[in-house]
Design a protein around this motif. Structure first.
Motif, PDB file in Angstrom:
ATOM      1  N   PHE A  32       9.556  -1.223  10.748  1.00  0.00           N
ATOM      2  CA  PHE A  32       9.098  -1.989  11.695  1.00  0.00           C
ATOM      3  C   PHE A  32       7.627  -1.885  12.574  1.00  0.00           C
ATOM      4  CE2 PHE A  32       9.143  -3.293  16.336  1.00  0.00           C
ATOM      5  CZ  PHE A  32       9.763  -4.570  16.017  1.00  0.00           C
ATOM      6  N   TYR A  33       6.933  -3.005  12.429  1.00  0.00           N
ATOM      7  CA  TYR A  33       5.528  -2.814  12.896  1.00  0.00           C
ATOM      8  C   TYR A  33       5.660  -3.741  14.226  1.00  0.00           C
ATOM      9  CZ  TYR A  33       0.586  -3.678  12.681  1.00  0.00           C
ATOM     10  OH  TYR A  33      -1.080  -3.614  13.022  1.00  0.00           O
ATOM     11  N   SER A  57       9.604 -11.794   9.818  1.00  0.00           N
ATOM     12  CA  SER A  57       8.058 -11.690   9.998  1.00  0.00           C
ATOM     13  C   SER A  57       7.664 -12.783  10.780  1.00  0.00           C
ATOM     14  CB  SER A  57       7.272 -11.327   8.798  1.00  0.00           C
ATOM     15  OG  SER A  57       5.970 -11.075   9.178  1.00  0.00           O
ATOM     16  N   PRO A  58       6.320 -12.621  11.502  1.00  0.00           N
ATOM     17  CA  PRO A  58       5.912 -13.988  12.161  1.00  0.00           C
ATOM     18  C   PRO A  58       5.467 -15.106  11.107  1.00  0.00           C
ATOM     19  CG  PRO A  58       5.166 -12.078  13.136  1.00  0.00           C
ATOM     20  CD  PRO A  58       5.726 -11.708  12.276  1.00  0.00           C
ATOM     21  N   GLY A 194      16.598  -4.865  13.908  1.00  0.00           N
ATOM     22  CA  GLY A 194      16.282  -3.635  14.624  1.00  0.00           C
ATOM     23  C   GLY A 194      14.867  -3.521  14.885  1.00  0.00           C
ATOM     24  N   ASN A 195      14.477  -2.792  15.870  1.00  0.00           N
ATOM     25  CA  ASN A 195      12.994  -2.561  16.191  1.00  0.00           C
ATOM     26  C   ASN A 195      12.578  -1.106  16.044  1.00  0.00           C
ATOM     27  OD1 ASN A 195      14.538  -1.839  18.488  1.00  0.00           O
ATOM     28  ND2 ASN A 195      13.635  -3.304  19.726  1.00  0.00           N
ATOM     29  N   GLN A 196      13.101  -0.374  15.746  1.00  0.00           N
ATOM     30  CA  GLN A 196      12.916   1.053  15.494  1.00  0.00           C
ATOM     31  C   GLN A 196      12.560   1.294  14.018  1.00  0.00           C
ATOM     32  OE1 GLN A 196      12.208   3.045  17.878  1.00  0.00           O
ATOM     33  NE2 GLN A 196      12.684   1.222  19.412  1.00  0.00           N
ATOM     34  N   LEU A 197      11.679   2.397  13.755  1.00  0.00           N
ATOM     35  CA  LEU A 197      11.245   2.830  12.492  1.00  0.00           C
ATOM     36  C   LEU A 197      12.831   3.734  12.120  1.00  0.00           C
ATOM     37  CD1 LEU A 197       7.783   3.942  12.421  1.00  0.00           C
ATOM     38  CD2 LEU A 197       8.711   2.194  11.134  1.00  0.00           C
ATOM     39  N   VAL A 200      11.540   5.870   7.608  1.00  0.00           N
ATOM     40  CA  VAL A 200      10.263   5.205   6.973  1.00  0.00           C
ATOM     41  C   VAL A 200       8.981   5.842   7.610  1.00  0.00           C
ATOM     42  CG1 VAL A 200       8.903   3.148   7.578  1.00  0.00           C
ATOM     43  CG2 VAL A 200      11.094   2.748   6.654  1.00  0.00           C
ATOM     44  N   ASP A 201       8.099   5.859   6.957  1.00  0.00           N
ATOM     45  CA  ASP A 201       6.817   6.805   7.400  1.00  0.00           C
ATOM     46  C   ASP A 201       5.632   5.704   6.981  1.00  0.00           C
ATOM     47  OD1 ASP A 201       4.791   8.349   8.317  1.00  0.00           O
ATOM     48  OD2 ASP A 201       4.757   9.830   6.418  1.00  0.00           O
ATOM     49  N   LEU A 202       5.149   5.070   8.222  1.00  0.00           N
ATOM     50  CA  LEU A 202       4.179   4.233   7.968  1.00  0.00           C
ATOM     51  C   LEU A 202       2.663   5.134   7.542  1.00  0.00           C
ATOM     52  CD1 LEU A 202       2.882   1.534   8.382  1.00  0.00           C
ATOM     53  CD2 LEU A 202       2.299   2.013  10.687  1.00  0.00           C
TER      54      LEU A 202
END
Length: 461
Positions: A32-33, A57-58, A194-197, A200-202
């Motif tokens: 999530f970004y 995504s937008p 969802g709106n949470q990582l 995942v590691d960005l």
């Protein structure tokens, strides 16, 4: 009575259990970004090769996510608007180095409920049965750091049903890793929004620039729309041909740089890597008249036929026409917005009208350089040659009150002409310089018969 209530309770408990199972989210890893509210989630089946995907995504011109460390040997899923603008087109593609990815025809996605446009967001719910392995890579279900990539296209509009639609270069791209162990289970399914990582590691997010393509367009436009009309003015009204030659060299230099940048940029896009687009074909055709214009000034060539120098103007017009057409097709090839294309057309017409007007103004009289060259070839006076310094006069002459020419240390002592018979003596100090010059007395010299200039010394060949 009691049995009736018991049966109702059992049915209610069963329905609740089924509902709870239906609402239970399948195991998944989620990227999530928050700046764009972009979400990408994976859920892998442990008992099959099924891969469930949720991607939101937008609505940029396109958005994409890929399996792999970089573009090379990656499998990507790219989304953009369909032709009607009411749904999404999902294009699976293979990445090859730092270039536009190519369509992957063997990757089949099954689009599930919820796919489409929701609140100006691209939404993809899909099942892919053959996304685990692809040429050059694979999804490792035992990895907790599976490398992934993502990218956003520019904010322009792209509406096509074709899976191989041309893509403009991304404006942002990044990398992250995903825990596929946590995302693999026998209860795999489409992940929930969802709106949470989660798992995942960005790693990185990079702002991208298409500098080569931009420089290619700018250099070409400067050559055609700035230097070209200025050079037309120089060629028409300046007698010093070196100014025109210098500006022509500057135009050629800018065009060479633009060509080089275009050739360097072409392999980055599927639509231009084969060099068969109309934009590229016209640009290459324009090289022929450019080469001929460069060869015409060579003395051995321009003196072969009298009409060869006159080809210069026609070749210049052909070059301008070919290059402006190639430029317009290049804007369309690069998927530029319509306002930019219209502005290009307006500037082209303005420069073409201005250049044509200048050419028509001087077409009958000839350019300043041509007129000056013709006067010198015919032996006539030029505006710069008053005093006849080119013909041997060493000091400025002045007209005496009697109408004769007087000057200090100027004369033709060895020559006894009409003026000497009437007492107008000249010193012999400059006799050698005046050899072959006649006239100069109170009576008109021979040039009077040619241009009605009485009393002007004439050089006799």
């Amino acid at each position: 009575m009691f049995s009736r209530w018991a049966r109702a309770l059992v049915v209610a408990l069963f329905a609740t259990s089924v509902y709870a199972q239906q609402k239970k989210s399948p195991p998944a890893s989620t990227f999530f970004y928050d700046k764009t509210e972009t979400q990408f989630s994976l859920s892998l089946a442990s008992d099959s090769s099924d891969v469930y995907i949720h991607f939101a995504s937008p609505a940029y011109s396109w958005v994409g996510v890929g399996f792999g460390e970089g573009m090379r040997d990656s499998l990507m899923l790219v989304m953009y608007l369909n032709a009607d603008g009411d749904n999404v087109t999902v294009s699976p593609r293979y990445g090859h180095s730092h270039a536009e990815p190519e369509l992957a025809p063997d990757i089949k996605l099954e689009l599930l409920n919820g796919t489409g446009i929701q609140d100006e967001m691209f939404v993809l719910n899909a099942l892919c049965k053959n996304c685990r392995v692809w040429p050059g890579g694979f999804l490792d279900a035992t990895s907790t750091t599976q490398p992934m990539i993502f990218a956003f296209g520019p904010g322009t509009r792209l509406q096509l049903n074709h899976l191989d639609a041309p893509l403009r270069r991304h404006v942002r791209y990044g990398q992250f890793t995903m825990d596929l162990v946590a995302a693999t289970s026998s209860e795999a399914g489409v992940p929930e929004p969802g709106n949470q990582l989660k798992g995942v590691d960005l790693k990185s997010i990079v702002k991208d620039h298409d500098r080569k393509n931009l420089a290619h367009a700018i250099m070409g436009c400067i050559a055609l729309f700035v230097f070209w009309p200025i050079n037309v003015v120089f060629a028409a009204f300046f007698r010093n041909i070196k100014i025109h030659v210098g500006m022509s060299f500057a135009i050629l230099l800018f065009l060479v740089i633009s060509f080089a940048l275009g050739i360097a940029t072409s392999p980055q896009y599927n639509r231009s890597k084969s060099y068969t687009s109309p934009h590229q074909i016209l640009a290459f055709i324009a090289l022929l008249p450019i080469l001929l214009m460069s060869l015409l000034p060579i003395p051995k060539i321009k003196t072969l036929k009298p009409w060869i120098p006159r080809l210069h103007t026609h070749l210049a017009n052909a070059v301008f026409l070919l290059l402006v057409l190639a430029g317009g097709l290049g804007l369309r090839l690069s998927s530029q917005a319509n306002p930019i294309i219209l502005a290009y057309v307006a500037v082209t017409l303005l420069v073409a009208v201005f250049s044509t007007f200048i050419i028509l103004c001087v077409s009958r009289r000839g350019s300043a350089y041509a007129r000056a060259t013709t006067r010198r070839r015919l032996g006539e006076e030029d505006d710069r040659d008053y005093g006849l310094a080119k013909w041997g006069v060493r000091k400025k002459l002045s007209r005496s009150s009697e109408g004769s020419w007087e000057g200090e240390s100027v004369g033709v002592g060895a020559q006894k002409g009409y003026g000497a018979q009437h007492g107008h003596e000249r010193s012999a100090s400059a006799g050698s310089d005046w050899k072959g010059v006649v006239g100069g007395g109170t009576m008109p010299g021979p040039q009077y018969l040619m241009n009605m200039h009485p009393g002007v010394p004439v050089y006799v060949k």
